[in-house]
Design an enzyme around this catalytic site. Structure first.
Site, PDB file in Angstrom:
ATOM      1  N   GLY A  15      49.678  49.800  44.632  1.00  0.00           N
ATOM      2  CA  GLY A  15      48.772  49.499  45.752  1.00  0.00           C
ATOM      3  C   GLY A  15      49.452  48.557  46.741  1.00  0.00           C
ATOM      4  O   GLY A  15      50.096  47.598  46.327  1.00  0.00           O
ATOM      5  N   ARG A  29      66.885  40.191  55.514  1.00  0.00           N
ATOM      6  CA  ARG A  29      67.646  39.202  56.297  1.00  0.00           C
ATOM      7  C   ARG A  29      68.492  38.295  55.409  1.00  0.00           C
ATOM      8  O   ARG A  29      69.604  37.935  55.786  1.00  0.00           O
ATOM      9  CB  ARG A  29      66.701  38.414  57.191  1.00  0.00           C
ATOM     10  CG  ARG A  29      66.131  39.333  58.270  1.00  0.00           C
ATOM     11  CD  ARG A  29      65.487  38.570  59.368  1.00  0.00           C
ATOM     12  NE  ARG A  29      65.050  39.474  60.415  1.00  0.00           N
ATOM     13  CZ  ARG A  29      64.260  39.133  61.403  1.00  0.00           C
ATOM     14  NH1 ARG A  29      63.792  37.905  61.470  1.00  0.00           N
ATOM     15  NH2 ARG A  29      63.924  40.014  62.332  1.00  0.00           N
ATOM     16  N   ARG A  76      52.144  55.701  43.752  1.00  0.00           N
ATOM     17  CA  ARG A  76      52.223  55.513  42.304  1.00  0.00           C
ATOM     18  C   ARG A  76      52.885  56.792  41.785  1.00  0.00           C
ATOM     19  O   ARG A  76      52.325  57.868  41.916  1.00  0.00           O
ATOM     20  CB  ARG A  76      50.822  55.346  41.713  1.00  0.00           C
ATOM     21  CG  ARG A  76      50.044  54.181  42.355  1.00  0.00           C
ATOM     22  CD  ARG A  76      48.681  54.001  41.702  1.00  0.00           C
ATOM     23  NE  ARG A  76      47.746  53.283  42.564  1.00  0.00           N
ATOM     24  CZ  ARG A  76      47.593  51.961  42.564  1.00  0.00           C
ATOM     25  NH1 ARG A  76      48.315  51.209  41.792  1.00  0.00           N
ATOM     26  NH2 ARG A  76      46.701  51.390  43.377  1.00  0.00           N
ATOM     27  N   GLY A 106      53.239  45.693  41.543  1.00  0.00           N
ATOM     28  CA  GLY A 106      52.547  45.107  40.385  1.00  0.00           C
ATOM     29  C   GLY A 106      53.225  45.470  39.074  1.00  0.00           C
ATOM     30  O   GLY A 106      54.413  45.822  39.052  1.00  0.00           O
ATOM     31  N   ASP A 107      52.458  45.453  37.980  1.00  0.00           N
ATOM     32  CA  ASP A 107      53.101  45.633  36.666  1.00  0.00           C
ATOM     33  C   ASP A 107      53.771  46.996  36.500  1.00  0.00           C
ATOM     34  O   ASP A 107      54.827  47.096  35.869  1.00  0.00           O
ATOM     35  CB  ASP A 107      52.126  45.316  35.515  1.00  0.00           C
ATOM     36  CG  ASP A 107      50.812  46.056  35.629  1.00  0.00           C
ATOM     37  OD1 ASP A 107      50.664  46.865  36.571  1.00  0.00           O
ATOM     38  OD2 ASP A 107      49.940  45.845  34.770  1.00  0.00           O
ATOM     39  N   THR A 129      50.490  42.287  44.876  1.00  0.00           N
ATOM     40  CA  THR A 129      49.219  42.960  44.549  1.00  0.00           C
ATOM     41  C   THR A 129      48.075  42.002  44.865  1.00  0.00           C
ATOM     42  O   THR A 129      48.139  40.825  44.476  1.00  0.00           O
ATOM     43  CB  THR A 129      49.131  43.428  43.077  1.00  0.00           C
ATOM     44  OG1 THR A 129      47.742  43.607  42.736  1.00  0.00           O
ATOM     45  CG2 THR A 129      49.732  42.446  42.098  1.00  0.00           C
ATOM     46  N   ASP A 131      45.321  41.771  43.587  1.00  0.00           N
ATOM     47  CA  ASP A 131      44.490  41.421  42.431  1.00  0.00           C
ATOM     48  C   ASP A 131      44.877  40.105  41.763  1.00  0.00           C
ATOM     49  O   ASP A 131      44.090  39.556  41.003  1.00  0.00           O
ATOM     50  CB  ASP A 131      44.555  42.529  41.372  1.00  0.00           C
ATOM     51  CG  ASP A 131      43.845  43.791  41.822  1.00  0.00           C
ATOM     52  OD1 ASP A 131      43.255  43.778  42.916  1.00  0.00           O
ATOM     53  OD2 ASP A 131      43.880  44.785  41.079  1.00  0.00           O
ATOM     54  N   ASP A 133      46.866  39.747  39.338  1.00  0.00           N
ATOM     55  CA  ASP A 133      46.620  40.068  37.921  1.00  0.00           C
ATOM     56  C   ASP A 133      47.889  40.072  37.085  1.00  0.00           C
ATOM     57  O   ASP A 133      47.919  40.672  36.006  1.00  0.00           O
ATOM     58  CB  ASP A 133      45.925  41.435  37.819  1.00  0.00           C
ATOM     59  CG  ASP A 133      46.784  42.559  38.371  1.00  0.00           C
ATOM     60  OD1 ASP A 133      47.763  42.267  39.086  1.00  0.00           O
ATOM     61  OD2 ASP A 133      46.483  43.725  38.080  1.00  0.00           O
ATOM     62  N   ARG A 166      17.048  38.185  51.983  1.00  0.00           N
ATOM     63  CA  ARG A 166      17.517  39.239  51.084  1.00  0.00           C
ATOM     64  C   ARG A 166      18.626  38.716  50.171  1.00  0.00           C
ATOM     65  O   ARG A 166      19.227  37.680  50.446  1.00  0.00           O
ATOM     66  CB  ARG A 166      18.128  40.391  51.897  1.00  0.00           C
ATOM     67  CG  ARG A 166      17.114  41.261  52.569  1.00  0.00           C
ATOM     68  CD  ARG A 166      17.842  42.301  53.410  1.00  0.00           C
ATOM     69  NE  ARG A 166      16.889  43.134  54.114  1.00  0.00           N
ATOM     70  CZ  ARG A 166      17.167  43.807  55.219  1.00  0.00           C
ATOM     71  NH1 ARG A 166      18.375  43.739  55.764  1.00  0.00           N
ATOM     72  NH2 ARG A 166      16.254  44.550  55.796  1.00  0.00           N
ATOM     73  N   ARG A 175      40.848  45.637  39.609  1.00  0.00           N
ATOM     74  CA  ARG A 175      40.620  46.646  38.562  1.00  0.00           C
ATOM     75  C   ARG A 175      40.567  46.046  37.159  1.00  0.00           C
ATOM     76  O   ARG A 175      39.660  46.327  36.400  1.00  0.00           O
ATOM     77  CB  ARG A 175      41.726  47.697  38.661  1.00  0.00           C
ATOM     78  CG  ARG A 175      41.416  48.936  37.928  1.00  0.00           C
ATOM     79  CD  ARG A 175      42.369  50.051  38.185  1.00  0.00           C
ATOM     80  NE  ARG A 175      43.578  49.644  38.905  1.00  0.00           N
ATOM     81  CZ  ARG A 175      44.443  50.492  39.424  1.00  0.00           C
ATOM     82  NH1 ARG A 175      44.208  51.771  39.328  1.00  0.00           N
ATOM     83  NH2 ARG A 175      45.529  50.070  40.037  1.00  0.00           N
ATOM     84  N   HIS A 259      38.811  48.979  49.723  1.00  0.00           N
ATOM     85  CA  HIS A 259      40.115  48.847  50.393  1.00  0.00           C
ATOM     86  C   HIS A 259      40.059  48.073  51.706  1.00  0.00           C
ATOM     87  O   HIS A 259      41.109  47.726  52.256  1.00  0.00           O
ATOM     88  CB  HIS A 259      40.712  50.232  50.659  1.00  0.00           C
ATOM     89  CG  HIS A 259      40.970  51.012  49.400  1.00  0.00           C
ATOM     90  ND1 HIS A 259      39.969  51.646  48.713  1.00  0.00           N
ATOM     91  CD2 HIS A 259      42.105  51.211  48.697  1.00  0.00           C
ATOM     92  CE1 HIS A 259      40.483  52.231  47.640  1.00  0.00           C
ATOM     93  NE2 HIS A 259      41.776  51.981  47.610  1.00  0.00           N
TER      94      HIS A 259
HETATM   95  O1  F6P Z   1      46.108  47.209  42.565  1.00  0.00           O
HETATM   96  C1  F6P Z   1      45.215  46.704  43.483  1.00  0.00           C
HETATM   97  C2  F6P Z   1      44.010  47.537  43.644  1.00  0.00           C
HETATM   98  O2  F6P Z   1      43.601  47.180  44.903  1.00  0.00           O
HETATM   99  C3  F6P Z   1      42.886  47.419  42.632  1.00  0.00           C
HETATM  100  O3  F6P Z   1      42.097  46.306  42.796  1.00  0.00           O
HETATM  101  C4  F6P Z   1      42.136  48.704  42.837  1.00  0.00           C
HETATM  102  O4  F6P Z   1      41.379  49.082  41.748  1.00  0.00           O
HETATM  103  C5  F6P Z   1      43.241  49.645  43.089  1.00  0.00           C
HETATM  104  O5  F6P Z   1      44.296  48.904  43.655  1.00  0.00           O
HETATM  105  C6  F6P Z   1      42.883  50.813  43.959  1.00  0.00           C
HETATM  106  O6  F6P Z   1      44.033  51.518  44.219  1.00  0.00           O
HETATM  107  P1  F6P Z   1      44.149  52.841  45.056  1.00  0.00           P
HETATM  108  O7  F6P Z   1      44.938  52.475  46.238  1.00  0.00           O
HETATM  109  O8  F6P Z   1      44.878  53.774  44.173  1.00  0.00           O
HETATM  110  O9  F6P Z   1      42.776  53.291  45.411  1.00  0.00           O
END
Ligand code: F6P
Length: 359
Positions: A15, A29, A76, A106-107, A129, A131, A133, A166, A175, A259
């Site tokens: 992502g 650079r 990915r 990310g990982d 990332t 997240d 995470d 409200r 995620r 997003h």
């Molecule tokens: O990895 C970051 C993230 O934004 C998550 O929080 C989310 O679930 C996922 O990517 C969504 O990814 P995609 O771009 O595949 O919809």
């Protein structure tokens, strides 16, 4: 030890995250400053397999520091997980005389970095990332910008909640990690926050909303992380909205920010951290290091072995597989446990804080 590289490649994978461009700029650079040629690999590991590269100069990365997304694009890549895909990637590196790679993501990206390193292309990971995470690092590029985008959206929702008395349940990304939810719940003055890491007390949340309503509070915000699901496996937030409305009489709305918060111009924090991490990655490659991820630990930018980082992550998330800890020393395992404990403590403290000041 100083290693001589003629040419390095940069890729972004997984992502996208705001600040990836700042990292690309810094890597480019810094490398050029050290007399190294740079190529950008377009479209992550897929681009590597497809031999899709462009030369990067100081000028080609001009004016990208302000932009969200990634100028190198991202994806990915399942093919890269196969031996054939990896071998193809190595052939492409050899053909293009790419001696080393900086992989931002990310990982999943870091697992790819290890695969490349083991097959002869030294690779260093930079955490990008939203997240936040990756357990080994206190910070990953994009987190701050994403959180600020959430705050901006929730402030707007709060205005209209206040006018109409409200509640708004807001689902935010993350995620496998409630970091965005936790921090933004504090910053937005949420009355409750649901994350996967801590069991959510729905009864207490409903009681709180009833009490606050009786006390004259009009606008109320509940933040839910996308990683929380109900018993049927459905995203938790929408059902919670319905139950809050039914059991409190407070008209309630649901918003999924998704997003929306992954784009936009990066904040100072993301530009600055990405620049430091990107430059550090080049420095470490030149020192002969590889298979490390650049981490921020207690304010310092430091390298951590990728295998260590990935297993520390599993230890924290309780997803260890049999034998995962076997190749580490007792000291390393204890270090992983300390990292996990520190994270758990920080999560618990912030979770409690949200509830303590939601009145
Ligand atoms: O990895 C970051 C993230 O934004 C998550 O929080 C989310 O679930 C996922 O990517 C969504 O990814 P995609 O771009 O595949 O919809």
């Amino acid at each position: 030890m100083s290693k001589k590289f003629r040419k390095i490649g940069i890729l972004t994978s997984g992502g996208d995250a705001q600040g990836m461009n700042a990292a690309i700029r810094a890597v480019t650079r810094k490398a050029i400053d050290c007399g190294i040629e740079v190529v950008g690999i377009i479209g992550g590991y897929s681009g590597l397999i497809k031999d899709n590269t462009i030369p990067l100069t100081s000028r080609s990365v001009s004016n990208i520091i302000t932009h969200g997304g990634t100028m190198l694009y991202s994806d990915r890549c399942l093919e890269f997980k196969t031996e054939e895909g990896m071998q193809r990637a190595i052939e492409v590196c050899k053909k293009n005389e790419i001696d080393a790679i900086v992989a931002i993501g990310g990982d999943g990206t870091f697992r790819g970095a290890t695969d490349l390193t083991w097959r002869g292309i030294p690779t260093i990971g930079v955490p990008g990332t939203i997240d936040n995470d990756i357990t080994a690092t206190d910070y990953s590029i994009g987190f701050d910008t994403a959180m600020n985008a959430v705050v901006d959206c929730v402030d707007r929702l709060r205005d209209t909640c206040e006018s109409h008395a409200r509640c708004n349940v807001v689902e935010v990304m993350g995620r496998h990690c409630g970091e965005i939810a936790l921090e933004t719940a504090i910053a937005c003055g949420a009355v409750a926050c649901a994350i996967a890491e801590v069991p959510f007390d729905e009864e207490a949340c409903i009681n709180k909303i009833n009490e606050l309503k009786a006390d004259g509070k009009r606008g109320m915000i509940v933040i839910v992380s996308e990683g929380v699901f109900d018993a049927d496996g459905k995203p938790y937030g929408e059902g919670l909205r319905k139950r809050i409305e039914e059991r409190t009489g407070v008209e309630s709305k649901f918003a999924r920010l998704a997003h929306l918060v992954r784009g936009g111009s990066p904040t100072l924090r993301d530009r600055s951290t990405a620049s430091k991490m990107g430059a550090k990655a080049v420095e470490l490659l030149l020192e002969g290091k590889s298979n490390v991820v650049i981490c921020e630990v207690d304010g310092s930018i430091v390298p951590i072995d990728i295998s260590f980082a990935l297993i520390a992550d599993r230890l924290y998330k309780n997803t260890l597989k049999e034998g995962d800890l076997d190749k580490f020393t007792e000291e390393q395992v204890n270090e992983m446990k300390l990292i996990a404990e520190k994270r758990r403590k920080e999560v618990a403290e912030r979770y409690d804080l949200i509830n303590q000041i939601a009145n």
